[in-house]
Design a protein around this motif. Structure first.
Motif, PDB file in Angstrom:
ATOM      1  N   MET A   1       5.757 -32.296 -70.373  1.00 60.93           N
ATOM      2  CA  MET A   1       5.848 -32.322 -68.875  1.00 60.93           C
ATOM      3  C   MET A   1       6.728 -32.991 -68.040  1.00 60.93           C
ATOM      4  O   MET A   1       7.252 -32.676 -66.847  1.00 60.93           O
ATOM      5  CB  MET A   1       4.300 -32.483 -68.063  1.00 60.93           C
ATOM      6  CG  MET A   1       2.684 -31.726 -68.739  1.00 60.93           C
ATOM      7  SD  MET A   1       1.638 -32.571 -67.830  1.00 60.93           S
ATOM      8  CE  MET A   1       1.289 -32.736 -65.820  1.00 60.93           C
TER       9      MET A   1
ATOM     10  N   LEU B   1       0.961 -24.362 -61.234  1.00 61.05           N
ATOM     11  CA  LEU B   1       2.331 -25.163 -61.013  1.00 61.05           C
ATOM     12  C   LEU B   1       2.414 -24.670 -62.371  1.00 61.05           C
ATOM     13  O   LEU B   1       4.438 -24.698 -61.777  1.00 61.05           O
ATOM     14  CB  LEU B   1       2.143 -26.698 -61.042  1.00 61.05           C
ATOM     15  CG  LEU B   1       1.039 -27.035 -59.220  1.00 61.05           C
ATOM     16  CD1 LEU B   1       1.143 -27.916 -58.741  1.00 61.05           C
ATOM     17  CD2 LEU B   1       2.018 -26.241 -57.964  1.00 61.05           C
ATOM     18  N   TYR B   2       2.552 -25.299 -63.563  1.00 59.50           N
ATOM     19  CA  TYR B   2       2.474 -25.122 -64.956  1.00 59.50           C
ATOM     20  C   TYR B   2       1.660 -24.418 -66.122  1.00 59.50           C
ATOM     21  O   TYR B   2       0.398 -24.271 -66.007  1.00 59.50           O
ATOM     22  CB  TYR B   2       2.845 -26.949 -65.178  1.00 59.50           C
ATOM     23  CG  TYR B   2       2.790 -27.375 -66.384  1.00 59.50           C
ATOM     24  CD1 TYR B   2       4.200 -26.624 -67.212  1.00 59.50           C
ATOM     25  CD2 TYR B   2       1.897 -27.906 -67.086  1.00 59.50           C
ATOM     26  CE1 TYR B   2       4.336 -27.764 -68.166  1.00 59.50           C
ATOM     27  CE2 TYR B   2       1.804 -28.106 -68.473  1.00 59.50           C
ATOM     28  CZ  TYR B   2       3.499 -28.373 -68.922  1.00 59.50           C
ATOM     29  OH  TYR B   2       3.840 -27.918 -69.822  1.00 59.50           O
TER      30      TYR B   2
ATOM     31  N   GLN C   1       9.775 -30.714 -68.187  1.00 61.18           N
ATOM     32  CA  GLN C   1      10.167 -29.979 -67.424  1.00 61.18           C
ATOM     33  C   GLN C   1      10.476 -30.713 -65.718  1.00 61.18           C
ATOM     34  O   GLN C   1       9.819 -30.169 -64.700  1.00 61.18           O
ATOM     35  CB  GLN C   1       8.704 -29.085 -67.395  1.00 61.18           C
ATOM     36  CG  GLN C   1       8.049 -28.253 -68.370  1.00 61.18           C
ATOM     37  CD  GLN C   1       9.395 -27.050 -68.344  1.00 61.18           C
ATOM     38  OE1 GLN C   1       9.840 -26.742 -67.673  1.00 61.18           O
ATOM     39  NE2 GLN C   1       8.950 -25.841 -69.073  1.00 61.18           N
TER      40      GLN C   1
ATOM     41  N   GLN D   1       7.491 -31.874 -57.684  1.00 63.80           N
ATOM     42  CA  GLN D   1       7.281 -33.321 -59.354  1.00 63.80           C
ATOM     43  C   GLN D   1       5.956 -34.087 -58.682  1.00 63.80           C
ATOM     44  O   GLN D   1       5.529 -34.424 -56.817  1.00 63.80           O
ATOM     45  CB  GLN D   1       8.784 -34.557 -58.847  1.00 63.80           C
ATOM     46  CG  GLN D   1       8.176 -35.344 -60.275  1.00 63.80           C
ATOM     47  CD  GLN D   1       9.925 -36.127 -60.217  1.00 63.80           C
ATOM     48  OE1 GLN D   1       9.459 -36.974 -59.423  1.00 63.80           O
ATOM     49  NE2 GLN D   1      10.818 -35.954 -60.945  1.00 63.80           N
TER      50      GLN D   1
ATOM     51  N   SER E   1       6.266 -23.237 -72.728  1.00 63.87           N
ATOM     52  CA  SER E   1       5.755 -23.980 -71.561  1.00 63.87           C
ATOM     53  C   SER E   1       6.487 -23.151 -70.107  1.00 63.87           C
ATOM     54  O   SER E   1       7.618 -23.103 -70.569  1.00 63.87           O
ATOM     55  CB  SER E   1       6.071 -25.396 -71.635  1.00 63.87           C
ATOM     56  OG  SER E   1       6.921 -25.650 -71.653  1.00 63.87           O
ATOM     57  N   TRP E   2       6.323 -23.747 -68.979  1.00 60.90           N
ATOM     58  CA  TRP E   2       6.430 -22.937 -67.506  1.00 60.90           C
ATOM     59  C   TRP E   2       6.258 -23.197 -66.410  1.00 60.90           C
ATOM     60  O   TRP E   2       5.243 -24.536 -66.626  1.00 60.90           O
ATOM     61  CB  TRP E   2       6.005 -21.063 -68.036  1.00 60.90           C
ATOM     62  CG  TRP E   2       6.077 -20.759 -66.500  1.00 60.90           C
ATOM     63  CD1 TRP E   2       7.566 -20.236 -66.129  1.00 60.90           C
ATOM     64  CD2 TRP E   2       5.485 -20.833 -65.699  1.00 60.90           C
ATOM     65  NE1 TRP E   2       7.170 -19.740 -64.537  1.00 60.90           N
ATOM     66  CE2 TRP E   2       6.493 -19.869 -63.505  1.00 60.90           C
ATOM     67  CE3 TRP E   2       4.206 -21.249 -65.079  1.00 60.90           C
ATOM     68  CZ2 TRP E   2       5.465 -19.750 -62.626  1.00 60.90           C
ATOM     69  CZ3 TRP E   2       3.770 -21.051 -63.716  1.00 60.90           C
ATOM     70  CH2 TRP E   2       4.360 -20.057 -62.384  1.00 60.90           C
ATOM     71  N   ARG E   3       7.238 -23.887 -66.152  1.00 61.91           N
ATOM     72  CA  ARG E   3       7.318 -24.315 -64.524  1.00 61.91           C
ATOM     73  C   ARG E   3       7.515 -23.668 -63.453  1.00 61.91           C
ATOM     74  O   ARG E   3       8.764 -22.535 -63.562  1.00 61.91           O
ATOM     75  CB  ARG E   3       7.918 -26.237 -64.880  1.00 61.91           C
ATOM     76  CG  ARG E   3       7.604 -26.452 -63.294  1.00 61.91           C
ATOM     77  CD  ARG E   3       8.320 -27.426 -63.013  1.00 61.91           C
ATOM     78  NE  ARG E   3       9.405 -28.234 -61.467  1.00 61.91           N
ATOM     79  CZ  ARG E   3       9.087 -29.406 -61.717  1.00 61.91           C
ATOM     80  NH1 ARG E   3      10.802 -30.161 -62.319  1.00 61.91           N
ATOM     81  NH2 ARG E   3       9.136 -29.826 -60.544  1.00 61.91           N
ATOM     82  N   SER E   4       6.771 -23.443 -62.641  1.00 61.50           N
ATOM     83  CA  SER E   4       6.824 -22.781 -60.965  1.00 61.50           C
ATOM     84  C   SER E   4       7.981 -23.380 -60.400  1.00 61.50           C
ATOM     85  O   SER E   4       8.111 -24.740 -60.562  1.00 61.50           O
ATOM     86  CB  SER E   4       5.501 -22.855 -60.206  1.00 61.50           C
ATOM     87  OG  SER E   4       6.160 -21.980 -58.848  1.00 61.50           O
TER      88      SER E   4
ATOM     89  N   LEU F   1       7.837 -32.764 -64.442  1.00 61.70           N
ATOM     90  CA  LEU F   1       6.971 -32.047 -63.018  1.00 61.70           C
ATOM     91  C   LEU F   1       6.149 -33.502 -63.234  1.00 61.70           C
ATOM     92  O   LEU F   1       5.543 -34.488 -62.211  1.00 61.70           O
ATOM     93  CB  LEU F   1       5.564 -31.765 -63.928  1.00 61.70           C
ATOM     94  CG  LEU F   1       5.379 -30.590 -63.340  1.00 61.70           C
ATOM     95  CD1 LEU F   1       4.563 -29.308 -65.017  1.00 61.70           C
ATOM     96  CD2 LEU F   1       5.244 -30.441 -62.520  1.00 61.70           C
TER      97      LEU F   1
ATOM     98  N   ALA G   1       7.147 -25.859 -57.660  1.00 65.69           N
ATOM     99  CA  ALA G   1       6.298 -26.771 -58.145  1.00 65.69           C
ATOM    100  C   ALA G   1       6.754 -28.480 -57.964  1.00 65.69           C
ATOM    101  O   ALA G   1       7.742 -28.750 -58.277  1.00 65.69           O
ATOM    102  CB  ALA G   1       6.115 -26.736 -59.716  1.00 65.69           C
TER     103      ALA G   1
END
Length: 207
Positions: free
Chosen positions: A198, A170-171, A201, A35, A27-30, A203, A33
């Motif tokens: 999520m 974003l994700y 991460q 919350q 997984s990846w989060r900008s 988010l 990004a």
């Protein structure tokens, strides 16, 4: 002997259950990004082949339910627009319709691959160490006994979360489901694993 057969059957069932799984593989989060705000609306949109429409409904509904359980205002695209509405539109029309609504983010769930996986199982089974000759004779006979192939269903998924206003990704999350007992069970586990990721991460706000 009958008792041993029951034990072996139980072990086989436990092994099959252990092999059935759904897990996040990456997984990846900008970096920028934000919350997600609980008063924002998140539309969940599953993209699967037309013949798997029931699976689409399950993937959307259980992901929506899991996000709502966390306090977020999530909705299903299938429930909102029906099965065919967006299929008749161009990409530009879809984006314009979503941007003209009160939806803030869109989460797409795409079935990247679905196929049967072939695995060879050798003719070995657990055996106690009860002396040289029983051990030797057991393995000697099994070295020449044929194994067999099993066929398991494997799904690969990708989920992407977009901000509608900016168009920013974003994700993104990749996952796989191996030999699920039912598609409904797979959808439940998918929703749980992804929403948990999520939160990991950061988010999602802490409850």
């Amino acid at each position: 002997m009958k008792k041993l057969g029951l034990i072996m059957a139980g072990l086989a069932i436990m092994t099959m259950a252990a092999c059935s799984s759904t897990k996040v593989t990456s997984s990846w989060r900008s970096n920028n990004a934000p919350q997600l705000q609980k008063d924002n609306k998140i539309m969940v949109m599953a993209l699967v082949p037309q013949k798997d429409r029931t699976l689409r409904s399950q993937m959307e509904n259980y992901t929506v339910s899991e996000l709502r359980r966390k306090g977020y205002n999530a909705v299903s695209a299938l429930q909102t627009y029906g099965p065919q509405e967006m299929g008749k539109m161009t990409e530009k029309q879809v984006v314009q319709q979503l941007q003209g609504s009160d939806v803030n983010q869109v989460m797409t769930i795409v079935m990247l691959d679905k196929g049967r996986e072939r695995t060879f199982v050798p003719n070995y089974s657990p055996y106690g160490y009860y002396g040289f000759w029983p051990y030797y004779s057991m393995w000697y006979s099994r070295m020449y006994a044929p194994g067999y192939f099993t066929y398991n269903m494997k799904y690969q998924w990708e989920g992407n979360l977009y901000d509608l206003k900016s168009g920013q990704l974003l994700y993104s999350v990749q996952s796989q489901s191996f030999d699920p007992p039912t598609t409904e069970r797979m959808a439940i586990l998918y929703a749980q694993r992804v929403v948990k990721d999520m939160a990991k991460q950061q988010l999602l706000a802490k409850q």
